[in-house]
Design an enzyme around this catalytic site. Sequence first.
Site, mmCIF file in Angstrom:
data_model
loop_
_atom_site.group_PDB
_atom_site.id
_atom_site.type_symbol
_atom_site.label_atom_id
_atom_site.label_comp_id
_atom_site.label_asym_id
_atom_site.label_seq_id
_atom_site.Cartn_x
_atom_site.Cartn_y
_atom_site.Cartn_z
ATOM 1 N N LYS A 156 -5.403 -16.831 6.251
ATOM 2 C CA LYS A 156 -6.232 -17.739 7.035
ATOM 3 C C LYS A 156 -7.111 -16.925 7.972
ATOM 4 C CE LYS A 156 -2.253 -20.829 6.947
ATOM 5 N NZ LYS A 156 -1.119 -21.403 7.722
ATOM 6 N N GLY A 186 -1.565 -24.216 5.071
ATOM 7 C CA GLY A 186 -0.795 -25.351 5.544
ATOM 8 C C GLY A 186 0.399 -24.929 6.374
ATOM 9 N N SER A 239 5.351 -18.819 15.956
ATOM 10 C CA SER A 239 3.901 -18.692 15.787
ATOM 11 C C SER A 239 3.365 -17.435 16.468
ATOM 12 C CB SER A 239 3.197 -19.922 16.362
ATOM 13 O OG SER A 239 1.806 -19.714 16.446
ATOM 14 N N LYS A 296 -7.354 -23.254 13.240
ATOM 15 C CA LYS A 296 -6.124 -23.692 13.924
ATOM 16 C C LYS A 296 -5.449 -22.526 14.637
ATOM 17 C CE LYS A 296 -2.843 -21.954 11.099
ATOM 18 N NZ LYS A 296 -1.559 -21.291 11.431
ATOM 19 N N ARG A 348 0.824 -1.201 0.000
ATOM 20 C CA ARG A 348 0.000 0.000 0.000
ATOM 21 C C ARG A 348 0.865 1.262 0.000
ATOM 22 N NH1 ARG A 348 -5.262 -1.422 1.360
ATOM 23 N NH2 ARG A 348 -5.499 -3.468 2.352
ATOM 24 N N ASP A 386 -1.025 -28.444 10.594
ATOM 25 C CA ASP A 386 -0.407 -27.148 10.891
ATOM 26 C C ASP A 386 -0.230 -26.939 12.392
ATOM 27 O OD1 ASP A 386 0.717 -24.745 10.225
ATOM 28 O OD2 ASP A 386 -1.063 -23.866 9.337
ATOM 29 N N ASN A 423 0.225 -16.589 16.816
ATOM 30 C CA ASN A 423 -0.943 -16.900 17.626
ATOM 31 C C ASN A 423 -0.542 -17.529 18.960
ATOM 32 O OD1 ASN A 423 -3.508 -16.320 15.912
ATOM 33 N ND2 ASN A 423 -2.076 -17.270 14.491
ATOM 34 N N GLU A 456 -4.242 -13.673 13.889
ATOM 35 C CA GLU A 456 -5.550 -13.808 13.257
ATOM 36 C C GLU A 456 -6.556 -14.553 14.143
ATOM 37 O OE1 GLU A 456 -6.924 -12.564 10.738
ATOM 38 O OE2 GLU A 456 -5.473 -12.120 9.160
#
Length: 320
Positions: A102, A131, A248, A186, A31, A238, A250, A268
């Site tokens: 995702k 994945g 990770s 996930k 952007r 995953d 998350n 997410e």
Amino acid sequence: MKITVLGCGRWGTFHAWYADHIGHDVVLWGRPGSAHLAQLCTAHKNEYLELPASVRLTDDLATAVARAEVIVISIGSQQLRGFARQLAALDLTDKRFVLAMKGLEIGTGKRLSMVFDEETGAGSRTAVWVGPGHVQDFVRGIPNCMVIAAKELPLTKQLVETFGSPLIRFYYGEDLLGTEIGAAAKNVIGLAAGMLDGLGYGSLKGALMARGTRELSRLIERMGGDKMTVYGLSHLGDYEATLFSPHSNNRRFGEDLITGQPFDKLAEGVYTAEALRDLSQQYQVELPICQTVYEIVHDHRDPRAQLTQLFLRSTKSEKA
């Protein structure tokens, strides 16, 4: 082949690096005013990788789209609808799209391919790429397996042929609904795993994995997908990358939430937990792990009490 990648964050940058790595002609778009793009323009690298000079950078969306045969989109899932509206104003004739992201749209619970189709009409020209794997490992040459899924199998096969290499072995995803729900969900299980790490309850991750796949299989089946898809690469496959890896986002978010550390990257699963709660109500499917994560993250319930209660629920059959 001419590949354009839209989005220059961690995964967008990787997709540009990877497409170039396997011999495609690549443009990476960011952007106007993007700090990520500014850094790449200055140094041609970020904290994850260094882009080869052959990857061209631009903030001109129309030009980036016009030259592409395949367009890979890698942005935050909640930004997709607005971004798709921008794309819809351009000539998208014969373009093939890959959603390399995702999530589920909060407020509607819709899968990202549905959101994209509603705004662009791309329909059968849209696929998803999901994945296991981490950018940090791929750029070191560590291979992994991933999955591409679309409404129509011929598109899936075309894209697998386009992107397959010794670094990433792709499988054909034949259940788009289950693939998207599993890939999004996930991340919620990843939040829960991080919370367990933060509490020192890491040994409960085995139970989390077993019960997480079970509850999501029920939802996918109720929505009309194949309940076995959740045991494939988009979800269970995953788990290592999402529930255990220090890379990770998350898992890190969940752990930092417990330990009180600030976290400034995109997780997410925070949004997906809300969307899954709504889908749980809509389809009348109990999702106890997802509900617990939602209550901790959004309702600020006590994590130790909620997670302890989750794993000490009333006795029932393991198949339930």
